[in-house]
Design a protein around this motif. Structure first.
Motif, mmCIF file in Angstrom:
data_model
loop_
_atom_site.group_PDB
_atom_site.id
_atom_site.type_symbol
_atom_site.label_atom_id
_atom_site.label_comp_id
_atom_site.label_asym_id
_atom_site.label_seq_id
_atom_site.Cartn_x
_atom_site.Cartn_y
_atom_site.Cartn_z
ATOM 1 N N ALA A 101 17.873 27.882 -37.100
ATOM 2 C CA ALA A 101 18.262 26.876 -37.656
ATOM 3 C C ALA A 101 19.486 26.405 -37.172
ATOM 4 N N GLY A 102 20.599 27.467 -37.206
ATOM 5 C CA GLY A 102 22.081 27.210 -36.488
ATOM 6 C C GLY A 102 21.749 26.809 -35.212
ATOM 7 N N ALA A 103 20.752 27.134 -34.308
ATOM 8 C CA ALA A 103 20.857 26.726 -32.725
ATOM 9 C C ALA A 103 20.381 25.270 -33.254
ATOM 10 N N LEU A 104 19.448 24.924 -33.748
ATOM 11 C CA LEU A 104 18.910 23.626 -33.708
ATOM 12 C C LEU A 104 19.979 22.500 -34.308
ATOM 13 N N HIS A 105 20.773 23.028 -35.328
ATOM 14 C CA HIS A 105 22.029 22.074 -35.751
ATOM 15 C C HIS A 105 23.030 21.934 -34.572
ATOM 16 N N LYS A 106 23.341 23.021 -33.979
ATOM 17 C CA LYS A 106 24.368 22.977 -32.890
ATOM 18 C C LYS A 106 23.854 22.020 -31.708
ATOM 19 N N PHE A 167 15.568 12.448 -35.356
ATOM 20 C CA PHE A 167 15.680 13.390 -34.154
ATOM 21 C C PHE A 167 15.408 14.776 -34.219
ATOM 22 N N GLN A 168 15.489 15.474 -35.294
ATOM 23 C CA GLN A 168 15.402 16.738 -35.483
ATOM 24 C C GLN A 168 13.785 16.900 -35.661
ATOM 25 N N ALA A 169 13.215 16.146 -36.449
ATOM 26 C CA ALA A 169 11.608 16.469 -36.645
ATOM 27 C C ALA A 169 11.124 16.224 -35.302
ATOM 28 N N ALA A 170 11.513 15.229 -34.404
ATOM 29 C CA ALA A 170 10.802 15.015 -33.094
ATOM 30 C C ALA A 170 11.171 16.271 -32.009
ATOM 31 N N LEU A 171 12.373 16.815 -32.127
ATOM 32 C CA LEU A 171 12.865 17.989 -31.301
ATOM 33 C C LEU A 171 11.984 19.134 -31.713
ATOM 34 N N THR A 172 11.535 19.400 -32.880
ATOM 35 C CA THR A 172 10.890 20.541 -33.206
ATOM 36 C C THR A 172 9.375 20.286 -33.768
ATOM 37 N N MET A 173 8.828 19.189 -33.692
ATOM 38 C CA MET A 173 7.361 18.997 -34.078
ATOM 39 C C MET A 173 6.437 19.759 -33.021
ATOM 40 N N ASN A 174 6.716 20.212 -31.946
ATOM 41 C CA ASN A 174 5.665 21.160 -31.066
ATOM 42 C C ASN A 174 6.718 22.386 -30.976
ATOM 43 N N LEU A 210 9.821 26.595 -38.877
ATOM 44 C CA LEU A 210 10.823 25.881 -39.535
ATOM 45 C C LEU A 210 11.378 26.555 -40.867
ATOM 46 N N SER A 211 10.286 26.501 -41.634
ATOM 47 C CA SER A 211 10.612 26.759 -43.173
ATOM 48 C C SER A 211 11.084 28.439 -43.192
ATOM 49 N N ALA A 213 12.708 29.855 -41.072
ATOM 50 C CA ALA A 213 14.056 30.110 -40.412
ATOM 51 C C ALA A 213 15.022 29.402 -41.395
ATOM 52 N N GLY A 214 14.589 29.071 -42.429
ATOM 53 C CA GLY A 214 15.723 28.474 -43.494
ATOM 54 C C GLY A 214 15.895 26.822 -43.544
ATOM 55 N N ILE A 215 14.946 26.061 -43.039
ATOM 56 C CA ILE A 215 14.898 24.741 -43.053
ATOM 57 C C ILE A 215 14.193 24.180 -44.152
ATOM 58 N N THR A 216 15.004 23.587 -45.061
ATOM 59 C CA THR A 216 14.361 23.226 -46.464
ATOM 60 C C THR A 216 14.320 21.579 -46.636
ATOM 61 N N ASP A 217 14.503 20.982 -45.669
ATOM 62 C CA ASP A 217 14.454 19.338 -45.825
ATOM 63 C C ASP A 217 12.933 19.257 -45.614
ATOM 64 N N GLN A 218 12.208 18.941 -46.785
ATOM 65 C CA GLN A 218 10.966 18.531 -47.124
ATOM 66 C C GLN A 218 10.456 17.610 -46.295
ATOM 67 N N ASP A 219 11.165 16.249 -46.233
ATOM 68 C CA ASP A 219 10.758 15.334 -45.295
ATOM 69 C C ASP A 219 10.582 15.546 -43.766
ATOM 70 N N TRP A 220 11.634 16.428 -43.168
ATOM 71 C CA TRP A 220 11.394 17.085 -42.095
ATOM 72 C C TRP A 220 10.236 17.642 -41.855
ATOM 73 N N LEU A 221 9.862 18.606 -42.514
ATOM 74 C CA LEU A 221 8.689 19.428 -42.766
ATOM 75 C C LEU A 221 7.598 18.834 -42.717
#
Length: 381
Positions: A101-106, A167-174, A210-211, A213-221
């Motif tokens: 999560a921290g690496a993705l945000h950075k 941006f983040q959802a696309a970056l992590t969808m795969n 993602l979940s 790893a602590g990602i809690t944004d349900q729209d993203w997930l």
């Protein structure tokens, strides 16, 4: 001396690069002087746990130093910055769950800063083909799809939070198959049963990673889970018909940017051709329209021939999709110009009449040259 925590300014730290400020412990004893480096994520996390701080005065000086750099200088550094941050994305997507999560945000902070500084350069990174074998296909595709989603979201007027989520959802969808993507890009044989299974499961598996790893944004997930679903129920992994707007945007950006890149079994498409196919596939979808218009028919980075006979580089989108701003690099006879000339393709004499391949140009355009040409137009706009 007033201080702030090191963790609060982590977006200004680049592992392995000189620090723009000193790092001190909680008692303000010097740990790392300005110019020293933090070598890896483990060292950075250890400093966070130790309660490391930065003096606000030094932080302000570092910020001012960045702002005082000339736009031309900063544009000249953009190709290296994009390449460096591509490596950061690969590290982020490969990070263990506790650090993900921290690496993705950075890395998101870093890439969005590059896009904000030069949106045209960002689009050209998606459009221009890398040298053969350059980069990691899965990483490059993740960045390209994320850049496309952010551009479309910006075009639609989504707010900053919504743009970042796209941006983040696309970056992590795969996320769960980006290494497999790299192998498939070079594979000409049919998919194996195991590969097909991994592909079918990757939306759910990526969201689970993602979940965890602590990602809690349900729209993203939810968008990651649904990014291969179709409103007619023909998608996967579950054949859902209630598909979110963000998930549809991810699917369209995934398809569009994949077509802009070559694979072992097919050449890259032009943005014009990819946009045409996307329009045929998505019909009157406002998301597809936004994606196509955000890039334009001839996006920055495209090589074109003008009605005058000149050949040049698109450096900016114009008022209409077919009217980009072009820097003519040759004269009407195809001979290289000593000094490039700006042409507005809205004028009939300089209308775009053809897209060109890099091999059609009488000179090789490096990423640094493209960045410089885009910079010159940005500074004169």
């Amino acid at each position: 001396m007033p201080v702030c925590s090191l963790s609060s300014v982590k977006n200004r730290i680049v592992l392995g690069e000189p620090l723009p400020f000193s790092v001190r412990d909680a008692t303000q004893m010097l740990l790392l002087a300005r110019g020293q480096v933090i070598v890896d994520e483990a060292q950075l996390q250890a400093l966070f746990k130790r309660g490391a701080v930065v003096e606000l005065e030094e932080l302000a000086e570092a910020v001012q130093a960045v702002r005082s750099e000339s736009p031309a200088l900063r544009h000249a550094q953009l190709p290296q910055e994009w390449e460096r941050h591509s490596r950061e994305v690969k590290r982020a997507l490969s990070a263990p769950s506790a650090e993900l999560a921290g690496a993705l945000h950075k890395t998101t902070d870093q890439l969005l800063a590059l896009i904000e500084f030069s949106p045209d350069m960002a689009l050209s990174q998606v459009v221009r083909q890398p040298d053969s074998g350059a980069g990691h296909y899965g990483v490059n595709h993740s960045i390209h799809a994320a850049t496309a989603c952010q551009a479309a979201a910006r075009y639609l007027g989504w707010n900053a939070t919504e743009q970042r989520r796209a941006f983040q959802a696309a970056l992590t969808m795969n996320l769960s198959m980006f290494d497999l993507q790299a192998r498939l890009a070079q594979q000409v044989s049919p998919l194996t049963a195991k590969q097909r299974e991994t592909i079918n499961e990757h939306p759910t598996r990526s969201a689970e990673m993602l979940s965890q790893a602590g990602i809690t944004d349900q729209d993203w997930l939810d968008a990651v889970i649904q990014h291969h679903e179709m409103v007619d129920g023909s998608g996967y992994p579950s054949g859902a018909t209630d598909v979110s707007e963000l998930a549809e945007m991810l699917r369209l950006a995934d398809v569009y940017t994949a077509r802009l890149n070559s694979r072992a079994n097919r050449p890259a498409m032009s943005a014009q051709q990819a946009g045409r196919e996307l329009h045929q596939m998505a019909g009157a979808s406002p998301l597809a329209t936004a994606l196509i218009k955000a890039f334009g028919v001839f996006p920055p980075g495209s090589l074109v021939k003008l009605a005058s006979g000149e050949m040049g580089l698109v450096v900016r989108n114009g008022e209409r999709a077919h009217w980009p701003l072009v820097v003519a690099l040759t004269n009407a006879n195809g001979a290289p110009r000593g000094v490039p000339v700006t042409r507005d393709s809205a004028q009939a004499d300089h209308a775009v009449v053809a897209l060109l391949s890099a091999q059609a140009m009488p000179m090789r355009l490096t990423d640094e040259m493209v960045a410089g040409l885009i910079a010159n137009q940005a500074s004169s706009a």
